[in-house]
Design a protein around this motif. Structure first.
Motif, mmCIF file in Angstrom:
data_model
loop_
_atom_site.group_PDB
_atom_site.id
_atom_site.type_symbol
_atom_site.label_atom_id
_atom_site.label_comp_id
_atom_site.label_asym_id
_atom_site.label_seq_id
_atom_site.Cartn_x
_atom_site.Cartn_y
_atom_site.Cartn_z
ATOM 1 N N ILE A 172 0.865 -1.173 0.000
ATOM 2 C CA ILE A 172 0.000 0.000 0.000
ATOM 3 C C ILE A 172 0.901 1.221 0.000
ATOM 4 C CG2 ILE A 172 -1.700 1.301 1.331
ATOM 5 C CD1 ILE A 172 -2.766 -1.396 2.348
ATOM 6 N N ASP A 173 0.806 2.038 -1.065
ATOM 7 C CA ASP A 173 1.700 3.194 -1.137
ATOM 8 C C ASP A 173 1.063 4.473 -0.610
ATOM 9 O OD1 ASP A 173 0.152 4.244 -3.265
ATOM 10 O OD2 ASP A 173 1.407 3.267 -4.736
ATOM 11 N N SER A 174 -0.245 4.462 -0.380
ATOM 12 C CA SER A 174 -0.895 5.608 0.252
ATOM 13 C C SER A 174 -2.218 5.151 0.832
ATOM 14 C CB SER A 174 -1.132 6.732 -0.765
ATOM 15 O OG SER A 174 -2.017 6.296 -1.780
ATOM 16 N N LEU A 175 -2.629 5.810 1.920
ATOM 17 C CA LEU A 175 -3.912 5.492 2.545
ATOM 18 C C LEU A 175 -4.433 6.746 3.212
ATOM 19 C CD1 LEU A 175 -6.146 3.523 3.470
ATOM 20 C CD2 LEU A 175 -4.703 2.993 5.454
ATOM 21 N N ILE A 176 -5.577 7.225 2.739
ATOM 22 C CA ILE A 176 -6.217 8.393 3.314
ATOM 23 C C ILE A 176 -7.593 7.926 3.793
ATOM 24 C CG2 ILE A 176 -7.142 10.698 2.893
ATOM 25 C CD1 ILE A 176 -5.025 10.832 0.563
ATOM 26 N N VAL A 177 -7.816 8.003 5.101
ATOM 27 C CA VAL A 177 -9.100 7.603 5.682
ATOM 28 C C VAL A 177 -9.857 8.877 6.030
ATOM 29 C CG1 VAL A 177 -10.251 6.355 7.538
ATOM 30 C CG2 VAL A 177 -8.106 5.475 6.596
ATOM 31 N N ASP A 178 -10.992 9.091 5.367
ATOM 32 C CA ASP A 178 -11.825 10.256 5.645
ATOM 33 C C ASP A 178 -12.809 9.988 6.774
ATOM 34 O OD1 ASP A 178 -10.721 11.848 3.613
ATOM 35 O OD2 ASP A 178 -12.015 10.929 2.115
ATOM 36 N N ARG A 179 -13.258 8.744 6.870
ATOM 37 C CA ARG A 179 -14.243 8.387 7.901
ATOM 38 C C ARG A 179 -14.142 6.902 8.189
ATOM 39 N NH1 ARG A 179 -20.258 7.029 7.146
ATOM 40 N NH2 ARG A 179 -21.013 7.108 9.249
ATOM 41 N N MET A 180 -14.215 6.539 9.471
ATOM 42 C CA MET A 180 -14.235 5.136 9.860
ATOM 43 C C MET A 180 -15.087 5.016 11.120
ATOM 44 S SD MET A 180 -11.093 2.519 10.657
ATOM 45 C CE MET A 180 -10.541 2.474 8.957
ATOM 46 N N ASN A 181 -16.143 4.235 11.033
ATOM 47 C CA ASN A 181 -17.060 4.030 12.155
ATOM 48 C C ASN A 181 -16.639 2.762 12.877
ATOM 49 O OD1 ASN A 181 -19.202 3.627 13.868
ATOM 50 N ND2 ASN A 181 -20.783 3.818 12.301
ATOM 51 N N LEU A 182 -16.105 2.921 14.113
ATOM 52 C CA LEU A 182 -15.643 1.794 14.914
ATOM 53 C C LEU A 182 -16.555 1.616 16.123
ATOM 54 C CD1 LEU A 182 -11.851 2.661 14.965
ATOM 55 C CD2 LEU A 182 -12.945 0.914 13.573
ATOM 56 N N ASN A 183 -16.765 0.374 16.530
ATOM 57 C CA ASN A 183 -17.505 0.085 17.760
ATOM 58 C C ASN A 183 -16.548 -0.055 18.917
ATOM 59 O OD1 ASN A 183 -20.014 0.184 16.732
ATOM 60 N ND2 ASN A 183 -20.278 -2.022 16.558
#
Length: 183
Positions: A172-183
């Protein structure tokens, strides 16, 4: 088994398929295919320009279909996105050994968009290569992998992968997380 209905015109080295409706007799997928293929029987020079529209599939149906083509074993995808129907619009263009692909996959559990270059698909002594991007919009990853820990996720990633002996080697050369719903 697959049922096909539609029109094919041209010759072996240059033919078009128009509104081919393909459906699995087991009910795992169905949709319409359009496109053109040139260059056969010289497989290394064969070009494909194809579109899949309004293609519906389930992981269970896809696993059942692929298993029928395997020499041995079983591809059990039933634990992934159980009961979810995915709607796919996709395209592929280029040489069979190096093609650009694009797909939009939507369902009640979210959206995924994929753009990837696939390489070495027909060279048996080289691993299949994948180089592309994935974007998700409110995709319920927990529903896909069968966990309650993670849910709707919006992200964008770039990746490269080689499928060696059936297993992916992913970078994985890039990872942009805008939203992540975690419990």
């Amino acid at each position: 088994r697959v049922s096909l209905h539609g029109n094919v015109s041209g010759y072996v080295d240059n033919f078009s398929i128009n509104d081919i409706y393909a459906s699995s007799e087991e009910g795992g997928f169905a949709g319409t295919i359009n496109g053109k293929m040139t260059g056969l029987p010289e497989i290394e020079e064969t070009r494909l320009n194809a579109e899949v529209r309004r293609f519906m599939l389930t992981t269970e149906g896809l696993g059942t279909f692929v298993t029928k083509w395997m020499q041995e074993g079983e591809l059990d995808l039933s634990r992934f996105a159980k009961g979810t129907v995915f709607n796919v619009d996709a395209s592929a263009k280029g040489l069979l050994n190096s093609m650009q692909t694009k797909a939009s996959i939507s369902s009640e559990i979210g959206l995924a968009e994929v753009e990837a270059r696939l390489s070495d698909l027909i060279i048996s002594d080289k691993p299949i290569g994948i180089d592309g991007t994935v974007h998700t919009e409110d995709l319920d990853l927990g529903q896909i992998i069968g966990t309650d820990i993670i849910h709707q996720t919006t992200l964008r990633t770039g990746l490269k992968a080689k499928l060696t002996d059936g297993f992916p080697d992913v970078v994985i050369d890039s990872l942009i997380v805008d939203r992540m719903n975690l419990n």
